[in-house]
Design a protein around this motif. Structure first.
Motif, PDB file in Angstrom:
ATOM      1  N   LEU A 231       0.839  -1.201   0.000  1.00 25.95           N
ATOM      2  CA  LEU A 231       0.000   0.000   0.000  1.00 25.95           C
ATOM      3  C   LEU A 231       0.868   1.242   0.000  1.00 25.95           C
ATOM      4  CD1 LEU A 231      -2.667   1.656   0.414  1.00 25.95           C
ATOM      5  CD2 LEU A 231      -2.313   1.322   2.882  1.00 25.95           C
ATOM      6  N   TYR A 232       0.535   2.179  -0.892  1.00 24.70           N
ATOM      7  CA  TYR A 232       1.142   3.508  -0.909  1.00 24.70           C
ATOM      8  C   TYR A 232      -0.011   4.506  -0.961  1.00 24.70           C
ATOM      9  CZ  TYR A 232       5.836   1.704  -1.543  1.00 24.70           C
ATOM     10  OH  TYR A 232       7.031   1.073  -1.333  1.00 24.70           O
ATOM     11  N   GLN A 233      -0.319   5.117   0.169  1.00 24.61           N
ATOM     12  CA  GLN A 233      -1.483   5.993   0.294  1.00 24.61           C
ATOM     13  C   GLN A 233      -1.079   7.443   0.467  1.00 24.61           C
ATOM     14  OE1 GLN A 233      -4.033   5.070   3.626  1.00 24.61           O
ATOM     15  NE2 GLN A 233      -5.169   6.993   3.460  1.00 24.61           N
ATOM     16  N   TRP A 234      -1.790   8.320  -0.228  1.00 25.51           N
ATOM     17  CA  TRP A 234      -1.665   9.759   0.007  1.00 25.51           C
ATOM     18  C   TRP A 234      -3.078  10.311   0.171  1.00 25.51           C
ATOM     19  CZ3 TRP A 234      -1.375   7.299  -4.597  1.00 25.51           C
ATOM     20  CH2 TRP A 234      -2.178   7.762  -5.652  1.00 25.51           C
ATOM     21  N   ASP A 235      -3.345  10.875   1.339  1.00 27.24           N
ATOM     22  CA  ASP A 235      -4.671  11.384   1.690  1.00 27.24           C
ATOM     23  C   ASP A 235      -5.743  10.342   1.390  1.00 27.24           C
ATOM     24  OD1 ASP A 235      -3.606  13.666   2.752  1.00 27.24           O
ATOM     25  OD2 ASP A 235      -3.902  14.894   0.961  1.00 27.24           O
ATOM     26  N   ASP A 236      -6.705  10.643   0.479  1.00 25.02           N
ATOM     27  CA  ASP A 236      -7.811   9.705   0.274  1.00 25.02           C
ATOM     28  C   ASP A 236      -7.619   8.805  -0.950  1.00 25.02           C
ATOM     29  OD1 ASP A 236      -8.018  11.666  -1.618  1.00 25.02           O
ATOM     30  OD2 ASP A 236     -10.166  12.018  -1.374  1.00 25.02           O
ATOM     31  N   ARG A 237      -6.410   8.750  -1.505  1.00 28.06           N
ATOM     32  CA  ARG A 237      -6.111   7.871  -2.640  1.00 28.06           C
ATOM     33  C   ARG A 237      -4.976   6.926  -2.268  1.00 28.06           C
ATOM     34  NH1 ARG A 237      -9.794   7.399  -6.325  1.00 28.06           N
ATOM     35  NH2 ARG A 237      -8.252   6.937  -7.942  1.00 28.06           N
ATOM     36  N   GLY A 238      -4.911   5.794  -2.950  1.00 23.26           N
ATOM     37  CA  GLY A 238      -3.868   4.841  -2.639  1.00 23.26           C
ATOM     38  C   GLY A 238      -3.558   3.932  -3.809  1.00 23.26           C
ATOM     39  N   LEU A 239      -2.318   3.448  -3.859  1.00 23.27           N
ATOM     40  CA  LEU A 239      -1.884   2.438  -4.820  1.00 23.27           C
ATOM     41  C   LEU A 239      -1.722   1.125  -4.076  1.00 23.27           C
ATOM     42  CD1 LEU A 239       0.876   4.399  -6.773  1.00 23.27           C
ATOM     43  CD2 LEU A 239      -1.341   3.696  -7.700  1.00 23.27           C
ATOM     44  N   ILE A 240      -2.355   0.071  -4.586  1.00 21.93           N
ATOM     45  CA  ILE A 240      -2.234  -1.228  -3.942  1.00 21.93           C
ATOM     46  C   ILE A 240      -1.791  -2.266  -4.969  1.00 21.93           C
ATOM     47  CG2 ILE A 240      -3.971  -0.725  -2.192  1.00 21.93           C
ATOM     48  CD1 ILE A 240      -5.963  -2.376  -3.759  1.00 21.93           C
ATOM     49  N   SER A 241      -1.036  -3.241  -4.500  1.00 22.11           N
ATOM     50  CA  SER A 241      -0.619  -4.355  -5.342  1.00 22.11           C
ATOM     51  C   SER A 241      -0.285  -5.524  -4.441  1.00 22.11           C
ATOM     52  CB  SER A 241       0.585  -3.974  -6.220  1.00 22.11           C
ATOM     53  OG  SER A 241       1.718  -3.717  -5.417  1.00 22.11           O
ATOM     54  N   PHE A 242       0.066  -6.645  -5.055  1.00 22.54           N
ATOM     55  CA  PHE A 242       0.379  -7.850  -4.307  1.00 22.54           C
ATOM     56  C   PHE A 242       1.811  -8.273  -4.629  1.00 22.54           C
ATOM     57  CE2 PHE A 242      -4.141  -7.559  -5.068  1.00 22.54           C
ATOM     58  CZ  PHE A 242      -4.674  -7.762  -3.811  1.00 22.54           C
ATOM     59  N   PHE A 243       2.294  -9.262  -3.923  1.00 23.09           N
ATOM     60  CA  PHE A 243       3.684  -9.695  -4.067  1.00 23.09           C
ATOM     61  C   PHE A 243       3.760 -10.935  -4.949  1.00 23.09           C
ATOM     62  CE2 PHE A 243       3.549  -7.307  -0.113  1.00 23.09           C
ATOM     63  CZ  PHE A 243       4.640  -6.466  -0.269  1.00 23.09           C
ATOM     64  N   PRO A 244       4.120 -10.760  -6.222  1.00 18.47           N
ATOM     65  CA  PRO A 244       4.214 -11.904  -7.124  1.00 18.47           C
ATOM     66  C   PRO A 244       5.477 -12.716  -6.837  1.00 18.47           C
ATOM     67  CG  PRO A 244       4.937  -9.928  -8.250  1.00 18.47           C
ATOM     68  CD  PRO A 244       4.466  -9.487  -6.890  1.00 18.47           C
ATOM     69  N   VAL A 245       5.389 -14.012  -7.049  1.00 15.64           N
ATOM     70  CA  VAL A 245       6.538 -14.885  -6.828  1.00 15.64           C
ATOM     71  C   VAL A 245       7.577 -14.627  -7.912  1.00 15.64           C
ATOM     72  CG1 VAL A 245       7.343 -17.273  -6.693  1.00 15.64           C
ATOM     73  CG2 VAL A 245       5.116 -16.639  -5.728  1.00 15.64           C
TER      74      VAL A 245
END
Length: 345
Positions: A184-198
């Motif tokens: 998670l990389y969040q700034w105020d009310d927005r965020g970037l999310i991703s998962f950890f690929p092998v």
């Protein structure tokens, strides 16, 4: 101003304007009165429509997910600089603190702190099993995950130490001991999310940009809060960085220091720094970072064995970087073990 409150303010202003127009129409006659009645009615209808449809448009906006092919460091730093409420980072380690990005990132964080934002950074414990497992997954990429995390923590600790006193409490760093699942990389009310690929770096895979009030955002926020507040799995950076050592001579306390420390082959070593014991000292130390209720234990301070010196020095270098001066490294030996060994002779 919250969006819901802003909607009511705008609708109230429109209704106020409509009231003035309708009152004016009531006091006039002829064509002007008819015109004002039509205009006033239209404004009332606009206010009611705004109250009805604005929440629907807002809900649709929140549900919208934008996909980015990879993590855009420059765009995120730009968002950081303009943030005034919350910045949250949940990751194993972050490329934002690599040499080519670090100064821009820290400058942006400084601007956000001056603007009143609260910055929360949650990174994986470099000594935990999950960090080594992740390193094995990225072996073909040549990435040493514990080393990357330790480097991040050194920069974060140095940055925190340079902050003005009034801003330090809003810059918070913790480390967690759990399987990394979401980034998670969040700034105020927005965020970037991703998962950890092998076998792949999470920065080089698709990132979903979401509204933090959406179901996606609420899910990731809950995961962040769960880790952040977990007393057994998560500790502040300060507890990872140093431990409190109360130096004692005979039955009297001599000094209390915040000592850098490492664990090598199950043994604890502390760097007493400028305190160079010339007397046979003992110490009281609470070793467990995650058991706040544990009582300090009694230890005897002894020199590391000759065969262990190089290994211990390497551990200190990996965690704290190159020392400005000589380190005074001593091993903590439980006092009860020395008493037992002495009684058997």
């Amino acid at each position: 101003m919250p969006r819901q409150r802003r909607a009511f303010v705008i609708a109230g202003c429109l209704l106020g304007v409509a009231t003035v127009i309708l009152l004016t129409a009531w006091r006039t006659t002829g064509f002007l009165s008819d015109l004002l009645l039509n205009v006033g009615s239209s404004v009332v209808l606009a206010a009611i429509s705004y109250l009805i449809f604005d929440p629907l448009f807002e809900e649709a906006r929140r549900a919208r997910v934008q996909e980015h092919l990879s993590f855009d460091q420059q765009a995120f730093v730009s968002h950081l600089r303009r943030s005034r409420r919350h910045i949250r980072i949940l990751d194993t380690w972050t490329i934002l603190l690599e040499d080519r990005h670090r100064q821009a990132t820290l400058d942006a964080v400084t601007a956000a702190l001056r603007g009143g934002a609260v910055v929360q950074v949650l990174l994986l414990d470099p000594d935990c099993r999950a960090a080594h497992q992740r390193s094995e997954e990225l072996e073909q990429q040549g990435v040493n995950v514990p080393a990357q995390i330790r480097t991040n923590l050194r920069h974060l600790s140095a940055f925190h130490a340079k902050l003005p006193v009034e801003e330090r409490h809003r810059f918070q760093v913790r480390i967690y001991d759990a399987s990394p699942s979401i980034q998670l990389y969040q700034w105020d009310d927005r965020g970037l999310i991703s998962f950890f690929p092998v076998g792949k770096l999470s920065f080089n895979v698709s990132q979903l940009e979401v509204d933090m009030d959406s179901p996606w955002g609420a899910f990731v926020h809950a995961r962040f809060e769960e880790l952040w507040k977990h007393d057994q799995a998560t500790v502040p950076l300060a507890q990872y960085w140093t431990i409190t050592v109360v130096l004692r001579f005979q039955d009297a306390d001599v000094a209390e220091i915040q000592a850098p420390y490492v664990v090598a082959d199950g043994e604890h070593y502390v760097d007493c720094g400028k305190v160079r014991p010339g007397l046979p000292l003992t110490a009281r130390v609470r070793l467990s970072r995650r058991t706040h209720q544990s009582t300090p234990q009694a230890f005897t301070l002894v020199e590391p064995a000759d065969g262990d010196r190089a290994t211990v020095a390497r551990h200190f270098g990996e965690k704290y970087g190159r020392a400005d001066g000589d380190r005074t490294i001593l091993r903590l030996v439980p006092a009860r073990l020395l008493r037992q060994s002495g009684s058997t002779r």
